[in-house]
Scaffold this active site. Structure first.
Site, PDB file in Angstrom:
ATOM      1  N   GLY A  89      23.044  74.808  22.690  1.00  0.00           N
ATOM      2  CA  GLY A  89      23.743  73.960  23.378  1.00  0.00           C
ATOM      3  C   GLY A  89      25.035  73.381  22.533  1.00  0.00           C
TER       4      GLY A  89
ATOM      5  N   CYS B   5      32.810  46.331  28.879  1.00  0.00           N
ATOM      6  CA  CYS B   5      32.648  44.738  28.694  1.00  0.00           C
ATOM      7  C   CYS B   5      31.301  44.869  27.730  1.00  0.00           C
ATOM      8  CB  CYS B   5      32.619  44.314  29.796  1.00  0.00           C
ATOM      9  SG  CYS B   5      34.142  43.961  30.759  1.00  0.00           S
TER      10      CYS B   5
HETATM   11  N1  LLP Z   1      16.555  73.785  24.473  1.00  0.00           N
HETATM   12  C1  LLP Z   1      15.735  72.789  24.747  1.00  0.00           C
HETATM   13  C2  LLP Z   1      14.630  72.968  25.474  1.00  0.00           C
HETATM   14  C3  LLP Z   1      16.287  71.491  24.760  1.00  0.00           C
HETATM   15  O1  LLP Z   1      15.679  70.370  24.957  1.00  0.00           O
HETATM   16  C4  LLP Z   1      17.535  71.408  24.035  1.00  0.00           C
HETATM   17  C5  LLP Z   1      18.339  70.004  23.841  1.00  0.00           C
HETATM   18  C6  LLP Z   1      18.335  72.626  23.793  1.00  0.00           C
HETATM   19  C7  LLP Z   1      17.627  73.896  24.001  1.00  0.00           C
HETATM   20  C8  LLP Z   1      19.603  72.457  23.045  1.00  0.00           C
HETATM   21  O2  LLP Z   1      19.729  71.932  21.825  1.00  0.00           O
HETATM   22  P1  LLP Z   1      21.123  71.926  21.137  1.00  0.00           P
HETATM   23  O3  LLP Z   1      21.344  73.303  20.754  1.00  0.00           O
HETATM   24  O4  LLP Z   1      22.399  71.428  21.972  1.00  0.00           O
HETATM   25  O5  LLP Z   1      20.812  71.217  19.937  1.00  0.00           O
HETATM   26  N2  LLP Z   1      21.702  64.203  23.699  1.00  0.00           N
HETATM   27  C9  LLP Z   1      21.606  64.346  22.449  1.00  0.00           C
HETATM   28  C10 LLP Z   1      20.804  65.597  22.149  1.00  0.00           C
HETATM   29  C11 LLP Z   1      19.800  65.749  22.976  1.00  0.00           C
HETATM   30  C12 LLP Z   1      19.194  67.239  23.026  1.00  0.00           C
HETATM   31  C13 LLP Z   1      18.126  67.628  24.278  1.00  0.00           C
HETATM   32  N3  LLP Z   1      17.794  68.875  24.136  1.00  0.00           N
HETATM   33  C14 LLP Z   1      22.818  64.077  21.503  1.00  0.00           C
HETATM   34  O6  LLP Z   1      23.952  63.876  21.883  1.00  0.00           O
HETATM   35  O7  LLP Z   1      22.849  64.430  20.285  1.00  0.00           O
END
Ligand code: LLP
Length: 430
Positions: free
Chosen positions: A289, A358
């Site tokens: 992602g 706020c």
């Molecule tokens: N696959 C699964 C099952 C996941 O839970 C996630 C991310 C991804 C793929 C993708 O991971 P990435 O390639 O984006 O690291 N809100 C947090 C990140 C939460 C990630 C949740 N799962 C942040 O802003 O750092």
């Protein structure tokens, strides 16, 4: 990939992205503004798909839509050869509306509602089963709808990924997935279920990961588990999903892996491990992602006031903040800041960049070295393409910014700016 989008350039003191002056985008679309560089996204998709096309043709790269999605973004990613991982009914509908084929959509989540499962089954997307209860519900649902659901079973790989505790997922106490023994028991229980087609296993070790070791360990471990699953089911296993989590560079201190090298390394390792285990090569699925969209995005804010507390600190107040970027407050996330105009001035002042919300904690950074700021100046935060809009809120009933894509000197609105009227639209009238 560095901190800045690949089309970043400076000309006569102005920052340009996608051939367009940020100050002109800010004037045309207002601030705060999320800007997305299409060329950077395309490059990052290629960093996954090109090495795989060469070394591991039987693969699928699916974008983890939780990092941020819109119909236009997903349609763009489709043109770059990606599928999509979704985690809610609305994310699934967005992917379908963007024209993603159902067999390239994978539906995740540890507590999908009945309505969401029904949507998944009716649309023919693949479901990642998180636990026994879900499997039972899914099987009953599929039978009642006369369908056979393709599923992957989510397994906790129990691999330590060195990242923030909130974004680790592979460990045994994680709320996601099941331990190996439970996964095998579940597979045995549904082996002959006519409504369930078990494609293979899913795993994900966490997010914003810099080390490459955990990924190689993951391959070894998941090949073992795939071999076990093959024994349980008495047949070859078609798919292995190794998740996402590849880190990106937010600041000069970050040293993320080179995606293309990591991906070809993982593919080669997978081939060797499968050969050694004597199992056929499964279809390899990766679901990145952040690394697809993170660096492509930036946020442009306008400075509304400077508040100097003599001898203590100087605040620069921007017109956004925690509602469009909660990550500094939630994960102590660090970013690279800059100005959009007269960038050649030397950075001589230390500012605390505070938002307009706020809440005292609404500070994107307590210490940023920038050129002297004036009211009306544009402050840019780089690396905001992933998990920023996706986690944005309308706290204080402040409308969310627009998302504008730039490419070849053209800009296109991918998500329009919310209006004050939007903030009231769900309220019952008196
Ligand atoms: N696959 C699964 C099952 C996941 O839970 C996630 C991310 C991804 C793929 C993708 O991971 P990435 O390639 O984006 O690291 N809100 C947090 C990140 C939460 C990630 C949740 N799962 C942040 O802003 O750092």
């Amino acid at each position: 990939m560095g901190i800045f989008p690949i089309t970043y350039r400076q000309e006569s003191g102005d920052v340009f992205i996608g051939g367009l002056r940020l100050s002109e985008l800010a004037a045309a679309y207002g601030t705060p503004l999320y800007v997305v560089d299409a060329a950077t996204i395309r490059d990052m998709c290629a960093a996954y798909t090109e090495p795989l096309a060469e070394t591991y043709p039987n693969h699928m790269v699916i974008y983890a839509g939780k990092a941020g999605m819109s119909i236009r973004l997903l349609a763009f990613l489709k043109s770059c050869g990606l599928g999509v991982d979704v985690v809610s009914g609305a994310e699934c509908l967005t992917a379908l509306r963007a024209g993603i084929a159902p067999d390239r959509i994978v539906f995740h989540g540890n507590n999908k509602s009945l309505e969401e499962l029904q949507l998944a089954v009716e649309s023919g997307v693949t479901v990642v089963v998180d636990h026994e209860q879900e499997m039972a519900t899914l099987s009953a649902l599929a039978k009642s709808l006369g369908r056979r659901v393709p599923v992957m079973l989510r397994l906790k790989p129990e691999i330590e990924a060195h990242t923030h505790d909130y974004i680790k997922t592979g460990q045994i106490d994680s709320k996601f997935g099941l331990a190996k023994d439970s996964v095998m028991a579940l597979a045995a229980a549904y082996k002959s279920d006519a409504a369930i087609h078990i494609l293979g296993l899913h795993s994900h070790i966490g997010s914003q990961i810099f080390d490459t070791e955990p990924y190689y360990d993951l391959v070894d471990r998941m090949v073992d588990h795939t071999q076990s699953l093959s024994r349980v089911l008495g047949r070859d296993i078609e798919v292995l999903n190794l998740g996402g989590g590849m880190g990106i560079q937010y600041t000069a201190q970050d040293d993320p892996p080179v995606v293309s090298a990591l991906v070809s390394g993982m593919a080669a390792h997978l081939k060797t491990a499968c050969q050694a285990a004597g199992i056929p090569l499964p279809k390899l699925i990766l679901e990145p992602g952040r690394s697809i969209v993170g660096v492509a995005g930036l946020t442009v804010y306008r400075v509304g006031a400077i508040k100097d507390i003599p001898g203590v600190k100087t605040y620069a107040f921007i017109d956004g903040g925690m509602a469009d970027n909660i990550r500094p407050m939630l994960y102590q996330a660090k970013y690279t800041f800059g100005v959009a105009q007269a960038v050649e001035r030397s950075a001589t002042e230390t500012y605390a960049i505070a938002g307009r919300y706020c809440e005292s904690g609404d500070v994107l950074s307590h210490e940023v070295l920038l050129p002297t700021l004036q009211v009306g100046d544009l402050v840019v935060v780089y690396g905001t393409g992933a998990y920023n809009y996706a986690m944005a809120s309308t706290y204080n009933r402040v409308p969310r910014p627009a998302v504008v894509m730039v490419e070849n000197v053209q800009s296109t609105v991918w998500v329009r700016r919310e209006t004050m009227a939007d903030m009231l639209r769900l309220d019952a009238e008196v």
